[in-house]
Every structure is written in structure tokens, then in C-alpha cells.
Write an enzyme that holds these catalytic residues in place. Structure first.
Site, short mmCIF file in Angstrom:
data_model
loop_
_atom_site.label_atom_id
_atom_site.label_comp_id
_atom_site.label_asym_id
_atom_site.label_seq_id
_atom_site.Cartn_x
_atom_site.Cartn_y
_atom_site.Cartn_z
N SER A 145 0.00 -2.24 -1.45
CA SER A 145 1.02 -2.33 -0.49
C SER A 145 2.27 -3.26 -0.56
CB SER A 145 -0.52 -3.17 0.90
OG SER A 145 0.77 -3.79 0.86
N GLU A 179 2.55 -5.53 0.71
CA GLU A 179 2.16 -6.56 0.74
C GLU A 179 1.80 -8.05 0.23
OE1 GLU A 179 0.88 -8.98 4.03
OE2 GLU A 179 2.87 -8.64 4.37
N TYR A 232 -5.31 -9.97 3.55
CA TYR A 232 -5.56 -8.77 3.19
C TYR A 232 -4.31 -8.42 1.89
CZ TYR A 232 -3.27 -3.78 3.22
OH TYR A 232 -2.53 -3.03 3.32
P1 NAP Z 1 -5.03 2.31 9.41
O1 NAP Z 1 -5.02 4.18 10.16
O2 NAP Z 1 -5.35 1.21 9.51
O3 NAP Z 1 -6.21 3.64 8.50
C1 NAP Z 1 -7.23 2.53 7.75
C2 NAP Z 1 -8.48 4.31 8.11
O4 NAP Z 1 -9.99 3.62 6.99
C3 NAP Z 1 -9.30 4.53 8.71
O5 NAP Z 1 -9.87 6.04 8.70
C4 NAP Z 1 -10.17 3.77 8.77
O6 NAP Z 1 -11.19 3.72 9.86
C5 NAP Z 1 -10.72 3.37 7.47
N1 NAP Z 1 -12.16 2.25 7.05
C6 NAP Z 1 -11.31 1.12 7.34
N2 NAP Z 1 -12.57 0.54 6.84
C7 NAP Z 1 -12.98 1.46 6.87
C8 NAP Z 1 -14.15 1.67 5.51
N3 NAP Z 1 -15.26 0.16 5.27
N4 NAP Z 1 -15.04 2.53 4.97
C9 NAP Z 1 -14.49 3.18 5.23
N5 NAP Z 1 -13.37 3.78 5.59
C10 NAP Z 1 -12.59 2.76 6.67
O7 NAP Z 1 -4.40 2.31 8.28
P2 NAP Z 1 -3.43 3.13 7.56
O8 NAP Z 1 -1.18 2.67 8.27
O9 NAP Z 1 -3.12 5.09 7.79
O10 NAP Z 1 -3.00 3.09 5.78
C11 NAP Z 1 -3.41 3.89 4.88
C12 NAP Z 1 -4.00 2.77 3.59
O11 NAP Z 1 -2.23 2.23 2.68
C13 NAP Z 1 -4.44 1.59 3.74
O12 NAP Z 1 -5.34 1.05 2.73
C14 NAP Z 1 -3.47 0.04 3.83
O13 NAP Z 1 -3.58 -0.68 4.18
C15 NAP Z 1 -2.26 0.45 3.15
N6 NAP Z 1 -0.68 0.52 3.23
C16 NAP Z 1 -0.29 1.60 5.08
C17 NAP Z 1 0.37 0.92 4.72
C18 NAP Z 1 1.28 1.38 6.08
O14 NAP Z 1 2.52 0.71 6.26
N7 NAP Z 1 0.82 1.75 7.28
C19 NAP Z 1 1.60 0.36 4.21
C20 NAP Z 1 1.53 0.24 2.36
C21 NAP Z 1 -0.23 0.30 2.36
P3 NAP Z 1 -11.63 4.16 11.52
O15 NAP Z 1 -10.56 5.04 12.13
O16 NAP Z 1 -13.38 4.92 11.25
O17 NAP Z 1 -11.23 2.61 11.69
N1 GDD Z 2 0.81 -6.91 14.49
C1 GDD Z 2 1.77 -7.48 14.89
N2 GDD Z 2 1.93 -7.73 16.54
N3 GDD Z 2 2.99 -7.65 14.30
C2 GDD Z 2 4.47 -8.84 14.95
C3 GDD Z 2 4.24 -9.45 16.25
C4 GDD Z 2 3.44 -8.86 17.22
O1 GDD Z 2 2.60 -9.06 18.20
N4 GDD Z 2 5.75 -9.74 16.48
C5 GDD Z 2 6.11 -9.85 15.27
N5 GDD Z 2 5.52 -9.17 14.38
C6 GDD Z 2 5.60 -9.50 13.24
C7 GDD Z 2 4.77 -9.63 12.22
O2 GDD Z 2 3.61 -11.19 12.08
C8 GDD Z 2 5.50 -9.35 11.00
O3 GDD Z 2 5.88 -10.45 10.07
C9 GDD Z 2 5.89 -7.66 11.19
O4 GDD Z 2 5.75 -7.87 12.76
C10 GDD Z 2 4.96 -6.65 11.07
O5 GDD Z 2 3.57 -6.83 11.22
P1 GDD Z 2 2.75 -5.12 11.68
O6 GDD Z 2 3.08 -4.32 12.30
O7 GDD Z 2 1.19 -5.82 11.58
O8 GDD Z 2 3.01 -5.12 9.84
P2 GDD Z 2 2.47 -5.66 8.34
O9 GDD Z 2 3.84 -5.19 7.56
O10 GDD Z 2 1.63 -7.76 8.25
O11 GDD Z 2 1.65 -5.26 7.65
C11 GDD Z 2 1.94 -3.49 7.53
O12 GDD Z 2 2.38 -3.42 6.49
C12 GDD Z 2 1.51 -3.23 5.21
C13 GDD Z 2 2.97 -3.09 3.87
O13 GDD Z 2 3.71 -4.14 4.10
C14 GDD Z 2 0.07 -3.34 7.51
O14 GDD Z 2 0.21 -1.50 7.65
C15 GDD Z 2 0.06 -3.13 6.23
O15 GDD Z 2 -1.46 -2.23 6.01
C16 GDD Z 2 0.45 -3.02 5.00
O16 GDD Z 2 -0.08 -3.08 3.85
#
Ligand code: NAP
Ligand code: GDD
Length: 341
Positions: free
Chosen positions: A131, A133, A154
Site C-alpha cells: 500500500s 500508506e 496499518y
Molecule cells: P477491503 O474491501 O477492506 O477487503 C478486505 C478483505 O479482507 C475482505 O474480503 C475481508 O473479509 C478480508 N479479511 C479481513 N480480515 C481477514 C482475515 N483475518 N482473514 C481472512 N480475510 C480477512 O479491502 P480492498 O479495498 O479490497 O483492498 C484489498 C487489499 O489491498 C487489502 O489488503 C488492502 O489493505 C490493500 N490495499 C487497498 C487499497 C485501496 O485503495 N483499496 C490500496 C492499497 C492497498 P470480510 O469481507 O469478511 O470483511
Molecule cells: N475514512 C474517512 N472518513 N476518511 C476521512 C474522513 C472521514 O470522515 N474525513 C477526512 N478523511 C480523510 C482521511 O483522514 C484520509 O486522509 C483520507 O480522507 C482518505 O481516507 P480513507 O478513504 O479512509 O483512506 P486511506 O487513504 O486512509 O486508506 C486507504 O488507502 C490506502 C492506500 O493509500 C485504504 O484503502 C487503505 O487500505 C489503503 O492501503
């Protein structure tokens, strides 16, 4: 013979799009699903096939990244060609509330899965969902050579997973890669991530079901792309000749405020009349600015993002308006004001 893939996190946003992509390419898809007292498979229900059917190509297995023995058993039984480790406690704000659980799932969970691959003797390719992050406080633009400076439990757990994935590549010759993905969103995005929280609220305010949306830091800069394009990038990483780590990003910065404005404008609403501040949505340490450079992925894999934040906001608002107008889907009626993070 079709290829076999195992996806952890198949019920999540990315897992559901990746399963669709792999099925469209003729794969047999296996997914790890957590046991839950209520169904957690809404995002993949449209892909379900009865396993009794001789032509079924998607199979779901109970399991959890906290249960290493189960992972070994599954790896031995499935014997996949490709493993995509997408499972994680993926919410940054929640990782401050549940740091130990996040470390166990998002960090140690990855080495449990890598060990299961090694112990089961499976010869597969391995994708780790790393990520942006991990870059945390390192200033943008960020690429594969940028120093990690995580700002949350995280982010720190993802750094651990990144390094163990590299270590298994170097120590055991496993084809193991890190996709370092910047934020990517879609209508299937979890409802407490900021983009979806905004677009759901826009739909509900437009329909007269709510009036106000409470938000945290509007100044944060993110590089938001479109999830279906990012899962294509994951797949391409595992088809490459050599195992390498890649950033996927749009390179286009957007503040939370700009995303808000675009989403509300698209529905003909004035965001300033509806948005209020609530400090419960602030994080103890914030990641101020993430803007990725995906030049290596473009050069080696031919991957390039085409959907940028303004178009993404419009896609998500339209989908939430449509979903709200759908009958018979009770979960859609949860008020967005009860969002937890
Ligand atoms: P998500 O929608 O939160 O999905 C997370 C998945 O992990 C869900 O299927 C969840 O199951 C499963 N899970 C959580 N804890 C588990 C455990 N202990 N054992 C087995 N399964 C578990 O995340 P996403 O947005 O699809 O992201 C996919 C991956 O990419 C994650 O690892 C995330 O950290 C990473 N990532 C995401 C982003 C982004 O912007 N979306 C960016 C960078 C990296 P349930 O459905 O049962 O909760
Ligand atoms: N969730 C949330 N809720 N975020 C808020 C809010 C709120 O009410 N108000 C402002 N934000 C700001 C957060 O402080 C952050 O700076 C930004 O919106 C994005 O927040 P999220 O959408 O929660 O995502 P993230 O950037 O913290 O993390 C996501 O992206 C990562 C990759 O950079 C997640 O998908 C992570 O799993 C992923 O790794």
C-alpha cells in the site's frame, strides 16, 4: 488446462473485481471467506456457482489469515498456480483502535500465508497487496524507491508484509511480488472509506433522506484511481517474466475537499450547506499527501490508469443514486450518519 488462483479477501472490493477478471480469463478461482454470523458475500454473490455443477469454476473456502494450519491445508488441497493475498484489516483509522488485531491480520497474516505456500511445497506465483500508506510521511511523488515512513499501525503492518514478501523471493526463490497500490475506489468500496462515505451521503441527501455529512480532515491529498483497472495491474504483475515490485497510481493529486465538491456538484448540491466537521474522523497521525509515480508499471507491464478522481466521483455518485432507487436491498437503507470511521 486452466490456471487455478487462490484469492484471500475475495469478499472485499478488490477481491470481487479480481475474481471477475480471472473468471473472464478462464481461471478456476478459489476464495478464502471468513465465517461470519451473517453473509459477507454481497460483492461476489453474482459470481456464485453451485459447486455440484460439473462446470463450476469458482469455489469458496472458510478460512482466516489468523489460522496458519488452515492455510497449509487449503494450499495443499487447491495447489494454485497464483495466490493473491488481498485479505487485511484495511481501514487506517480503525487500525488505531485495533492495532494488535491489525498487526495480526495485515502483518503476520501475510507470513502465515507465505509459510503455508512454502510448507505445502506449492509452486505458485504470489501477489502481496502492499500500500501507498507505507510511504506515509515521505513527500510525494512516491515510487518504488521512496523510503517507507508509515504513520499508522496499518501502514506499519503493511511494511512488514512488504519485506517478508521480498524475503521469501530472495530466500526461497518464490515468484513473489508487491503491488504498491495507491487509493483505488469504485461503487463497491467499503462505506466507511472517504470516497464512498461521500458518494453515499450525496445520494441520500439528494433523495431527502439526510441533511448533513460529518467529515474529518478535508486537506489530505490522495491519488484516487478506479479499482477495476488496478486488479488488471495485479494480474499483469504475476504474468511478468521476472518478479518485481510495482507502484500503481494515477499521478493526479486530489484533496478530500475537491472530491467532495465534485461529488456534490454532480448531484446539483452545494457541499458547504451539508458538510460539517467532526474530530472523531481525524487520525492521531495523518498521511498528508500521496501522489504516485507508476512509470515502472507503464514501461514493464503496459499498465496505465485512465480514470481520474473527477470521473471516479461521478461514477460513484451515479451508482449510489441508482442503488438507492433499487427496491428490495435492505442494507442500502443504513444511514450514512452512522458510519463509524
Ligand atoms: P477491503 O474491501 O477492506 O477487503 C478486505 C478483505 O479482507 C475482505 O474480503 C475481508 O473479509 C478480508 N479479511 C479481513 N480480515 C481477514 C482475515 N483475518 N482473514 C481472512 N480475510 C480477512 O479491502 P480492498 O479495498 O479490497 O483492498 C484489498 C487489499 O489491498 C487489502 O489488503 C488492502 O489493505 C490493500 N490495499 C487497498 C487499497 C485501496 O485503495 N483499496 C490500496 C492499497 C492497498 P470480510 O469481507 O469478511 O470483511
Ligand atoms: N475514512 C474517512 N472518513 N476518511 C476521512 C474522513 C472521514 O470522515 N474525513 C477526512 N478523511 C480523510 C482521511 O483522514 C484520509 O486522509 C483520507 O480522507 C482518505 O481516507 P480513507 O478513504 O479512509 O483512506 P486511506 O487513504 O486512509 O486508506 C486507504 O488507502 C490506502 C492506500 O493509500 C485504504 O484503502 C487503505 O487500505 C489503503 O492501503
Amino acid at each position: 488446462m486452466s490456471k487455478r488462483a487462490l484469492i484471500t479477501g475475495i469478499t472485499g472490493q478488490d477481491g470481487s473485481y479480481l475474481a471477475e477478471l480471472l473468471l473472464s480469463k478462464g481461471y478456476e478461482v478459489h476464495g478464502l471467506v471468513r465465517r461470519s454470523s451473517s453473509f459477507n458475500t454481497q460483492r461476489i454473490d453474482h459470481l456464485y456457482q453451485d459447486p455440484h455443477e460439473p462446470n463450476a469454476r469458482i469455489f469458496l473456502h472458510y478460512g482466516d489469515l489468523s489460522d496458519g494450519a488452515r492455510l497449509v491445508t487449503l494450499l495443499s488441497q487447491i495447489d494454485p498456480d497464483e495466490v493473491y493475498n488481498l485479505a487485511a484489516q484495511s481501514h487506517v483509522r480503525v487500525s488505531f483502535d485495533e492495532p494488535e488485531h491489525t498487526g495480526d491480520t495485515t502483518g503476520i497474516g501475510s507470513i502465515r500465508l507465505l509459510e503455508a505456500v512454502r510448507v505445502a511445497g506449492v509452486r505458485c506465483r504470489f501477489y502481496q497487496a502492499s500500500s501507498s500508506e507505507m510511504f506515509g510521511a515521505s513527500p510525494p511523488p512516491q515510487d518504488e524507491d521512496t523510503l517507507f515512513y508509515p504513520r499508522s499501525p496499518y501502514g506499519a503492518a503493511k511494511v512488514y508484509s512488504y519485506w517478508v514478501t521480498r524475503n521469501y523471493r530472495e530466500a526461497y526463490g518464490l515468484f513473489a511480488v508487491n503491488g504498491i497500490l495507491f487509493n483505488h475506489e469504485s461503487p463497491r468500496r467499503g462505506e466507511t472509506f472517504v470516497t464512498r462515505k461521500i458518494t453515499r451521503a450525496v445520494a441520500r441527501i439528494r433523495a431527502g433522506r439526510e441533511k448533513l455529512l460529518y467529515m474529518g480532515n478535508l486537506d489530505a491529498v490522495r491519488d484516487w484511481g478506479y479499482a477495476p483497472e488496478y486488479v488488471e495491474g495485479m494480474w499483469r504483475m504475476l504474468q511478468a517474466d521476472e518478479p518485481k515490485d510495482y507502484v500503481l497510481a494515477t499521478s493526479t493529486p486530489c484533496t478530500v475537499r475537491q472530491f467532495l465538491q465534485t461529488a456534490f456538484d454532480h448531484a446539483g448540491l452545494d457541499w458547504e450547506k451539508h458538510v460539517r466537521f467532526d474530530d472523531r474522523y481525524l487520525r492521531p497521525t495523518e498521511v498528508d499527501s500521496l501522489i504516485g509515480d507508476a512509470g515502472r508499471a507503464e514501461a514493464d507491464l503496459g499498465w496505465k490508469a485512465t480514470v481520474h478522481a473527477p470521473e471516479l466521483a461521478r461514477i460513484m455518485v451515479d451508482a449510489d443514486i441508482d442503488a438507492l432507487e433499487c427496491e428490495g436491498r435492505p442494507w442500502i437503507d443504513r444511514p450514512s450518519l452512522s458510519a463509524w470511521a
